[in-house]
Design a protein around this motif. Structure first.
Motif, PDB file in Angstrom:
ATOM      1  N   PRO A 123       0.458  -1.280  -0.121  1.00  0.00           N
ATOM      2  CA  PRO A 123      -0.350   0.252  -0.051  1.00  0.00           C
ATOM      3  C   PRO A 123       1.001   1.165   0.076  1.00  0.00           C
ATOM      4  N   ALA A 124       1.360   1.467   0.619  1.00  0.00           N
ATOM      5  CA  ALA A 124       3.075   2.322   0.902  1.00  0.00           C
ATOM      6  C   ALA A 124       4.393   1.857   0.645  1.00  0.00           C
ATOM      7  N   LEU A 125       4.230   2.384  -0.572  1.00  0.00           N
ATOM      8  CA  LEU A 125       6.750   2.500  -1.113  1.00  0.00           C
ATOM      9  C   LEU A 125       6.821   3.433  -1.385  1.00  0.00           C
ATOM     10  N   PRO A 126       7.813   3.539  -1.208  1.00  0.00           N
ATOM     11  CA  PRO A 126       8.890   4.973  -0.965  1.00  0.00           C
ATOM     12  C   PRO A 126       9.451   4.359  -2.475  1.00  0.00           C
ATOM     13  N   CYS A 127       9.082   5.509  -3.427  1.00  0.00           N
ATOM     14  CA  CYS A 127       9.767   5.088  -4.856  1.00  0.00           C
ATOM     15  C   CYS A 127      10.094   5.977  -5.593  1.00  0.00           C
ATOM     16  N   ARG A 128      11.520   6.657  -6.086  1.00  0.00           N
ATOM     17  CA  ARG A 128      12.313   6.987  -5.799  1.00  0.00           C
ATOM     18  C   ARG A 128      12.872   7.221  -7.586  1.00  0.00           C
ATOM     19  N   GLY A 129      11.540   7.550  -8.448  1.00  0.00           N
ATOM     20  CA  GLY A 129      11.905   6.994  -9.785  1.00  0.00           C
ATOM     21  C   GLY A 129      10.689   7.625 -10.180  1.00  0.00           C
ATOM     22  N   GLY A 130       9.608   7.461  -9.195  1.00  0.00           N
ATOM     23  CA  GLY A 130       8.246   7.023  -9.460  1.00  0.00           C
ATOM     24  C   GLY A 130       7.418   5.715 -10.051  1.00  0.00           C
ATOM     25  N   PRO A 131       6.264   6.144 -10.486  1.00  0.00           N
ATOM     26  CA  PRO A 131       5.655   4.665 -10.740  1.00  0.00           C
ATOM     27  C   PRO A 131       5.829   4.336 -11.936  1.00  0.00           C
ATOM     28  N   LEU A 182      10.808  -9.229  -4.276  1.00  0.00           N
ATOM     29  CA  LEU A 182      10.910  -8.047  -3.532  1.00  0.00           C
ATOM     30  C   LEU A 182      11.736  -8.344  -2.709  1.00  0.00           C
ATOM     31  N   TYR A 183      12.775  -8.745  -2.522  1.00  0.00           N
ATOM     32  CA  TYR A 183      13.866  -8.519  -1.849  1.00  0.00           C
ATOM     33  C   TYR A 183      15.197  -7.916  -1.824  1.00  0.00           C
ATOM     34  N   VAL A 184      15.183  -7.967  -3.490  1.00  0.00           N
ATOM     35  CA  VAL A 184      15.678  -7.220  -3.667  1.00  0.00           C
ATOM     36  C   VAL A 184      15.501  -5.522  -4.238  1.00  0.00           C
ATOM     37  N   LEU A 185      14.826  -6.296  -4.928  1.00  0.00           N
ATOM     38  CA  LEU A 185      14.089  -4.448  -5.267  1.00  0.00           C
ATOM     39  C   LEU A 185      13.247  -3.214  -4.722  1.00  0.00           C
ATOM     40  N   LEU A 186      13.113  -3.899  -3.012  1.00  0.00           N
ATOM     41  CA  LEU A 186      12.058  -3.293  -2.033  1.00  0.00           C
ATOM     42  C   LEU A 186      12.715  -2.051  -2.261  1.00  0.00           C
ATOM     43  N   PRO A 187      14.102  -2.257  -1.174  1.00  0.00           N
ATOM     44  CA  PRO A 187      15.649  -0.948  -0.863  1.00  0.00           C
ATOM     45  C   PRO A 187      15.753  -0.553  -2.149  1.00  0.00           C
ATOM     46  N   VAL A 188      15.943  -0.949  -3.249  1.00  0.00           N
ATOM     47  CA  VAL A 188      16.156  -0.464  -4.665  1.00  0.00           C
ATOM     48  C   VAL A 188      15.092   0.584  -4.515  1.00  0.00           C
ATOM     49  N   LEU A 189      13.918   0.313  -4.927  1.00  0.00           N
ATOM     50  CA  LEU A 189      13.020   1.119  -5.372  1.00  0.00           C
ATOM     51  C   LEU A 189      12.828   2.934  -4.117  1.00  0.00           C
ATOM     52  N   ALA A 220      22.325  -2.015 -14.074  1.00  0.00           N
ATOM     53  CA  ALA A 220      23.584  -1.774 -13.477  1.00  0.00           C
ATOM     54  C   ALA A 220      22.629  -0.800 -12.202  1.00  0.00           C
ATOM     55  N   LEU A 221      21.360  -0.488 -12.818  1.00  0.00           N
ATOM     56  CA  LEU A 221      20.190   0.679 -11.749  1.00  0.00           C
ATOM     57  C   LEU A 221      20.657  -0.124 -10.088  1.00  0.00           C
ATOM     58  N   ILE A 222      20.254  -2.025 -10.407  1.00  0.00           N
ATOM     59  CA  ILE A 222      20.088  -2.124  -9.504  1.00  0.00           C
ATOM     60  C   ILE A 222      20.716  -2.587  -8.348  1.00  0.00           C
ATOM     61  N   THR A 223      21.391  -2.723  -9.543  1.00  0.00           N
ATOM     62  CA  THR A 223      23.128  -3.013  -8.422  1.00  0.00           C
ATOM     63  C   THR A 223      23.669  -1.956  -7.612  1.00  0.00           C
ATOM     64  N   ARG A 224      23.874  -1.192  -8.167  1.00  0.00           N
ATOM     65  CA  ARG A 224      24.393   0.250  -7.645  1.00  0.00           C
ATOM     66  C   ARG A 224      23.282   0.792  -6.546  1.00  0.00           C
ATOM     67  N   ARG A 225      22.170   0.971  -6.118  1.00  0.00           N
ATOM     68  CA  ARG A 225      21.074   1.547  -5.525  1.00  0.00           C
ATOM     69  C   ARG A 225      21.356   0.165  -4.571  1.00  0.00           C
ATOM     70  N   TYR A 226      20.628  -0.955  -4.786  1.00  0.00           N
ATOM     71  CA  TYR A 226      20.862  -2.154  -3.673  1.00  0.00           C
ATOM     72  C   TYR A 226      22.674  -1.951  -2.947  1.00  0.00           C
ATOM     73  N   LEU A 227      23.474  -2.253  -3.160  1.00  0.00           N
ATOM     74  CA  LEU A 227      25.209  -1.456  -2.465  1.00  0.00           C
ATOM     75  C   LEU A 227      25.083  -0.178  -2.297  1.00  0.00           C
ATOM     76  N   ARG A 228      23.438   0.807  -2.121  1.00  0.00           N
ATOM     77  CA  ARG A 228      24.249   1.956  -1.996  1.00  0.00           C
ATOM     78  C   ARG A 228      24.993   2.961  -2.303  1.00  0.00           C
ATOM     79  N   HIS A 229      25.420   2.651  -3.743  1.00  0.00           N
ATOM     80  CA  HIS A 229      25.961   3.383  -4.811  1.00  0.00           C
ATOM     81  C   HIS A 229      27.513   3.289  -4.108  1.00  0.00           C
ATOM     82  N   GLN A 230      28.049   2.550  -3.448  1.00  0.00           N
ATOM     83  CA  GLN A 230      29.554   1.854  -3.262  1.00  0.00           C
ATOM     84  C   GLN A 230      29.978   1.267  -4.328  1.00  0.00           C
ATOM     85  N   ALA A 231      30.874   2.062  -5.771  1.00  0.00           N
ATOM     86  CA  ALA A 231      31.244   1.412  -6.149  1.00  0.00           C
ATOM     87  C   ALA A 231      31.708   0.689  -7.107  1.00  0.00           C
ATOM     88  N   SER A 232      32.969   0.537  -5.746  1.00  0.00           N
ATOM     89  CA  SER A 232      33.906  -1.001  -5.865  1.00  0.00           C
ATOM     90  C   SER A 232      32.853  -2.116  -5.203  1.00  0.00           C
TER      91      SER A 232
END
Length: 486
Positions: A123-131, A182-189, A220-232
């Motif tokens: 019902p309520a999901l933070p989504c930085r990037g919108g629908p 869901l496990y991966v993409l909730l924090p990514v969104l 690539a976007l999923i990987t960066r966001r899931y790992l909090r933009h830590q490039a290494s």
């Protein structure tokens, strides 16, 4: 915060078996931030719904917040974490449904392995990037996505929408895959995590995404966001994803002396440290170079019938189908899941008859003699042999070179000497590799195969050849001695 999972399979109450949670009971599980509860708002033969409710202890959450919290002085106490789905819910889901995520169900194993009709509601999901971002992430995974932006205040529509969406997913998906999505993409969104991200997060990402992430267009976007933009960490994850399956896209870090500026990650597109995608590629992915090298070799050999041994998700088979000179094409793999993925990629159910008549996909182990491997001009083992235990290689050699005996055999495998050019790579390129050979070791093996089975061999580099350590991939083209090889 709450998540509901519904199904209409019959009997729908079998959802309880798959989740390992009985529909007649409310079960509670202690979490670091509060208590997670699982209960069933409805449990009938035609429809069953399981709910995961996470009751967050705001005081405990405040005490564990770090200084990375936005507006640290107030952010500990004024935030959406008790109410909106986030990494807190992702962690709770992983804990509560651990066995279901692994795809295990002793009572109904065939059900755990099969896609079932599912409806998932957040019902309520933070989504930085919108629908739009929610659709980009979930649609390629087989979901019909309904993402509705939540207004800042329904009484004041002129204020516009908030960064939250009401997300509904519908589709026929294996339950284990749905939970891992869901496990991966909730924090990514959300583009945030409530805990410190270290190198073990790469392992978690690879485990949860091994059956789908490597082929995702937004990997690539999923990987960066899931790992909090830590490039290494992102680089390390992309290297490992590159070796999931034999034909999955490589996203390899360039050699150390060619380090790009900023936190750039090389993909088929160039993805910069923000979420902006630059259309102009900096380099061609290794998987493309490898596939092109194999296709070029097949063309040189004049092969018209080809079998891809260890075909994985069907990248090479797809390319062969698009070339009319290949009149007979087969793909074999020991993994039924890989073959299902290949059939989906190739759209076998909607394939034109002229393609379907040329194609044969089947399940088989490459270390056991199989008459279906025979009668092809050429066989391809692309990034396969390194997944075989060394004591079993002799069996594979006998099956392919001794029994099937195609006119030509093309083998590609990683060059272990080149691994030093991948930053943050520790050990081998993929956790399922049983070995990785140097150029000398590969040549020694190939020459022994030729002596034992009456073939000759030609060695070719794949990818840019480093003057010190050679190419990233090495290829051997075997040709049967005597007679017409094609």
């Amino acid at each position: 915060m709450i998540l509901t999972i519904s199904t209409t399979m019959r009997p729908a109450t079998d959802l309880g078996y798959l989740l390992h949670k009985h529909p007649d009971r409310v079960q509670e599980f202690a979490q670091s931030c509060g208590v997670a509860s699982v209960f069933y708002p409805e449990a009938g033969e035609e429809r069953c719904t399981a709910a995961l409710l996470l009751d967050v202890d705001a005081v405990r959450l405040a005490r564990t917040s770090g200084r990375s919290t936005p507006d640290f002085s107030l952010g500990q106490y004024v935030n959406d974490r008790p109410y909106a789905a986030s990494s807190l819910l992702s962690v709770a889901l992983a804990d509560v449904f651990r066995t279901a995520r692994a795809g295990r169900c002793g009572a109904k194993p065939e059900l755990a392995a099969a896609p079932i009709p599912l409806e998932i509601v957040l019902p309520a999901l933070p989504c930085r990037g919108g629908p739009d971002l929610a659709e980009r992430l979930f649609t390629p995974l087989g979901w019909a996505v309904e993402a509705i932006a939540v207004p800042l205040d329904a009484a004041f529509p002129e204020w516009g929408d908030s960064r939250y969406v009401r997300l509904t997913l519908r589709g026929e998906v294996r339950l284990a895959d749905a939970l891992n999505h869901l496990y991966v993409l909730l924090p990514v969104l959300d583009d945030a995590k409530h805990y410190w991200v270290a190198s073990d997060e790469v392992d978690k990402l690879i485990r949860a995404g091994e059956s789908w992430l490597a082929e995702h267009p937004e990997k690539a976007l999923i990987t960066r966001r899931y790992l909090r933009h830590q490039a290494s960490l992102a680089r390390s994850a992309l290297v490992r994803l590159a070796e999931l399956g034999d034909d999955v896209e490589e996203q390899l870090e360039p050699p150390v002396d060619e380090e790009p500026e900023s936190d750039t990650v090389l993909d088929s597109d160039t993805v910069v440290d923000s979420d902006t995608v630059v259309d102009e590629p900096v380099t061609k992915a290794l998987y493309l170079l490898r596939r092109e090298a194999v296709l070029h070799a097949l063309g040189e050999l004049g092969a018209s019938s080809v079998i891809d041994l260890g075909c994985g998700s069907g990248e090479l088979v797809s390319a062969l189908l698009h070339d009319p000179t290949f009149t007979k094409i087969a793909g074999a793999d020991v993994s039924t899941r890989a073959l299902t993925s290949a059939a989906r990629r190739l759209r076998v159910d909607r394939m034109p008859e002229r393609h379907r008549e040329r194609l044969h996909l089947f399940q088989a182990a490459l270390t056991y003699t199989d008459e279906r491997f025979a009668d092809y001009d050429a066989a391809v083992l692309m990034e396969v042999i390194e997944h075989i235990d060394p004591p079993r290689l002799t069996a594979l050699e006998q099956v392919v070179f001794g029994a099937a005996r195609p006119g030509h055999v093309i083998v590609t495998t990683p060059n272990s000497e080149y691994n030093v050019r991948y930053r943050d790579l520790q050990g081998m390129r993929h956790r399922d590799h049983r070995f990785e050979w140097s150029r000398t070791e590969f040549r020694s093996w190939a020459i022994k195969v030729c002596e034992a089975h009456e073939y000759t061999v030609d060695f070719r580099p794949v990818g840019g050849e480093d003057p010190e350590v050679g190419p990233p991939t090495q290829m051997a083209v075997f040709s049967r001695e005597g007679g017409n090889n094609v």
